[in-house]
Design a protein around this motif. Sequence first.
Motif, PDB file in Angstrom:
ATOM      1  N   GLU A 121       0.827  -1.209   0.000  1.00  0.00           N
ATOM      2  CA  GLU A 121       0.000   0.000   0.000  1.00  0.00           C
ATOM      3  C   GLU A 121       0.861   1.258   0.000  1.00  0.00           C
ATOM      4  OE1 GLU A 121      -3.272   2.351   2.668  1.00  0.00           O
ATOM      5  OE2 GLU A 121      -3.331   0.166   2.653  1.00  0.00           O
ATOM      6  N   LEU A 122       1.892   1.287   0.809  1.00  0.00           N
ATOM      7  CA  LEU A 122       2.735   2.480   0.902  1.00  0.00           C
ATOM      8  C   LEU A 122       3.521   2.732  -0.373  1.00  0.00           C
ATOM      9  CD1 LEU A 122       4.006   2.043   4.552  1.00  0.00           C
ATOM     10  CD2 LEU A 122       2.265   3.655   3.727  1.00  0.00           C
ATOM     11  N   GLU A 123       3.841   1.685  -1.095  1.00  0.00           N
ATOM     12  CA  GLU A 123       4.547   1.832  -2.366  1.00  0.00           C
ATOM     13  C   GLU A 123       3.617   2.344  -3.474  1.00  0.00           C
ATOM     14  OE1 GLU A 123       7.800   1.401  -3.397  1.00  0.00           O
ATOM     15  OE2 GLU A 123       8.391   1.184  -1.302  1.00  0.00           O
ATOM     16  N   ASP A 124       2.311   2.210  -3.283  1.00  0.00           N
ATOM     17  CA  ASP A 124       1.313   2.665  -4.255  1.00  0.00           C
ATOM     18  C   ASP A 124       1.182   4.185  -4.187  1.00  0.00           C
ATOM     19  OD1 ASP A 124      -0.943   3.287  -5.768  1.00  0.00           O
ATOM     20  OD2 ASP A 124      -2.198   1.749  -4.831  1.00  0.00           O
ATOM     21  N   ASP A 182      -1.031   6.088  -5.088  1.00  0.00           N
ATOM     22  CA  ASP A 182      -2.381   6.539  -4.759  1.00  0.00           C
ATOM     23  C   ASP A 182      -2.714   6.386  -3.272  1.00  0.00           C
ATOM     24  OD1 ASP A 182      -2.935   7.257  -7.403  1.00  0.00           O
ATOM     25  OD2 ASP A 182      -3.623   5.223  -7.891  1.00  0.00           O
ATOM     26  N   SER A 183      -1.827   5.796  -2.511  1.00  0.00           N
ATOM     27  CA  SER A 183      -2.062   5.608  -1.081  1.00  0.00           C
ATOM     28  C   SER A 183      -2.068   6.951  -0.358  1.00  0.00           C
ATOM     29  CB  SER A 183      -0.958   4.732  -0.482  1.00  0.00           C
ATOM     30  OG  SER A 183      -1.000   4.760   0.939  1.00  0.00           O
ATOM     31  N   ASP A 184      -2.943   7.073   0.618  1.00  0.00           N
ATOM     32  CA  ASP A 184      -3.010   8.291   1.425  1.00  0.00           C
ATOM     33  C   ASP A 184      -1.701   8.563   2.167  1.00  0.00           C
ATOM     34  OD1 ASP A 184      -5.640   8.689   0.655  1.00  0.00           O
ATOM     35  OD2 ASP A 184      -6.479   7.807   2.486  1.00  0.00           O
ATOM     36  N   TYR A 185      -0.905   7.525   2.403  1.00  0.00           N
ATOM     37  CA  TYR A 185       0.324   7.672   3.191  1.00  0.00           C
ATOM     38  C   TYR A 185       1.597   7.526   2.364  1.00  0.00           C
ATOM     39  CZ  TYR A 185      -2.976   7.690   6.916  1.00  0.00           C
ATOM     40  OH  TYR A 185      -4.039   8.030   7.712  1.00  0.00           O
ATOM     41  N   HIS A 186       1.448   7.426   1.052  1.00  0.00           N
ATOM     42  CA  HIS A 186       2.611   7.254   0.179  1.00  0.00           C
ATOM     43  C   HIS A 186       3.609   8.412   0.323  1.00  0.00           C
ATOM     44  CE1 HIS A 186       4.996   6.101  -3.308  1.00  0.00           C
ATOM     45  NE2 HIS A 186       4.905   7.342  -3.724  1.00  0.00           N
ATOM     46  N   GLU A 187       3.124   9.621   0.284  1.00  0.00           N
ATOM     47  CA  GLU A 187       4.024  10.783   0.353  1.00  0.00           C
ATOM     48  C   GLU A 187       4.768  10.834   1.688  1.00  0.00           C
ATOM     49  OE1 GLU A 187       3.567  15.590   0.194  1.00  0.00           O
ATOM     50  OE2 GLU A 187       2.386  14.435  -1.248  1.00  0.00           O
ATOM     51  N   LEU A 188       4.064  10.589   2.780  1.00  0.00           N
ATOM     52  CA  LEU A 188       4.707  10.568   4.098  1.00  0.00           C
ATOM     53  C   LEU A 188       5.743   9.449   4.155  1.00  0.00           C
ATOM     54  CD1 LEU A 188       4.957  11.531   7.027  1.00  0.00           C
ATOM     55  CD2 LEU A 188       2.953  10.095   7.564  1.00  0.00           C
ATOM     56  N   TYR A 189       5.399   8.284   3.657  1.00  0.00           N
ATOM     57  CA  TYR A 189       6.312   7.147   3.610  1.00  0.00           C
ATOM     58  C   TYR A 189       7.574   7.484   2.817  1.00  0.00           C
ATOM     59  CZ  TYR A 189       7.909   2.621   1.667  1.00  0.00           C
ATOM     60  OH  TYR A 189       8.643   1.547   1.227  1.00  0.00           O
ATOM     61  N   GLN A 190       7.415   8.217   1.714  1.00  0.00           N
ATOM     62  CA  GLN A 190       8.563   8.570   0.882  1.00  0.00           C
ATOM     63  C   GLN A 190       9.590   9.401   1.646  1.00  0.00           C
ATOM     64  OE1 GLN A 190       9.372   7.524  -2.343  1.00  0.00           O
ATOM     65  NE2 GLN A 190       7.740   6.102  -1.821  1.00  0.00           N
ATOM     66  N   THR A 191       9.151  10.154   2.657  1.00  0.00           N
ATOM     67  CA  THR A 191      10.088  10.987   3.424  1.00  0.00           C
ATOM     68  C   THR A 191      11.040  10.148   4.272  1.00  0.00           C
ATOM     69  OG1 THR A 191       8.642  11.304   5.362  1.00  0.00           O
ATOM     70  CG2 THR A 191       8.419  12.889   3.541  1.00  0.00           C
ATOM     71  N   VAL A 192      10.673   8.887   4.541  1.00  0.00           N
ATOM     72  CA  VAL A 192      11.508   8.020   5.381  1.00  0.00           C
ATOM     73  C   VAL A 192      11.854   6.694   4.700  1.00  0.00           C
ATOM     74  CG1 VAL A 192      10.798   9.019   7.580  1.00  0.00           C
ATOM     75  CG2 VAL A 192       9.453   7.176   6.580  1.00  0.00           C
ATOM     76  N   ARG A 193      11.536   6.576   3.434  1.00  0.00           N
ATOM     77  CA  ARG A 193      11.752   5.317   2.718  1.00  0.00           C
ATOM     78  C   ARG A 193      13.215   4.879   2.735  1.00  0.00           C
ATOM     79  NH1 ARG A 193      12.775   2.625  -1.861  1.00  0.00           N
ATOM     80  NH2 ARG A 193      11.268   1.110  -2.612  1.00  0.00           N
ATOM     81  N   ASP A 194      14.137   5.814   2.637  1.00  0.00           N
ATOM     82  CA  ASP A 194      15.561   5.466   2.624  1.00  0.00           C
ATOM     83  C   ASP A 194      16.024   4.865   3.953  1.00  0.00           C
ATOM     84  OD1 ASP A 194      15.773   6.340   0.021  1.00  0.00           O
ATOM     85  OD2 ASP A 194      16.662   8.273   0.556  1.00  0.00           O
ATOM     86  N   ASP A 195      15.247   5.078   5.003  1.00  0.00           N
ATOM     87  CA  ASP A 195      15.590   4.555   6.328  1.00  0.00           C
ATOM     88  C   ASP A 195      14.776   3.313   6.682  1.00  0.00           C
ATOM     89  OD1 ASP A 195      17.355   6.802   6.927  1.00  0.00           O
ATOM     90  OD2 ASP A 195      15.517   7.983   7.096  1.00  0.00           O
TER      91      ASP A 195
END
Length: 118
Positions: free
Chosen positions: A53-56, A58-71
């Motif tokens: 879901e977070l990789e999608d 269109d997910s409501d939390y995708h953008e927030l997830y992207q801020t910490v994806r490298d970690d």
Amino acid sequence: MTKAAVIILAGIEGHENVGRLANGLEAAKEFAETEGDEVELIFDGAGTQWIPELEDEDSDYHELYQTVRDDTSVCDYCSGAFGVDDAVNDAGLVTLDDHDGHPSIRSLVDDDYEIITF
């Protein structure tokens, strides 16, 4: 300097688990944005189910997830047990299997990380 390991254990079912995910991502983001801090975001147990879901985009939390994806890293065993190992591999995320196929919490504590679970 603060070292924090934010561990998402909450599954994808239920409004309360969505809140736990959002709060965990926000906590990880706060550490990531603070100069001198170190953060590890780990999806473990049922929490591994959030990866597709977070990789999608269109997910409501995708953008927030992207801020910490490298970690971000994911429990190797649990990603298979919860059927999301293909999504984790497709995402190119690091999997952890330090302790019987799972992340080593002891190693994090030994490295002076504060453990925060959601």
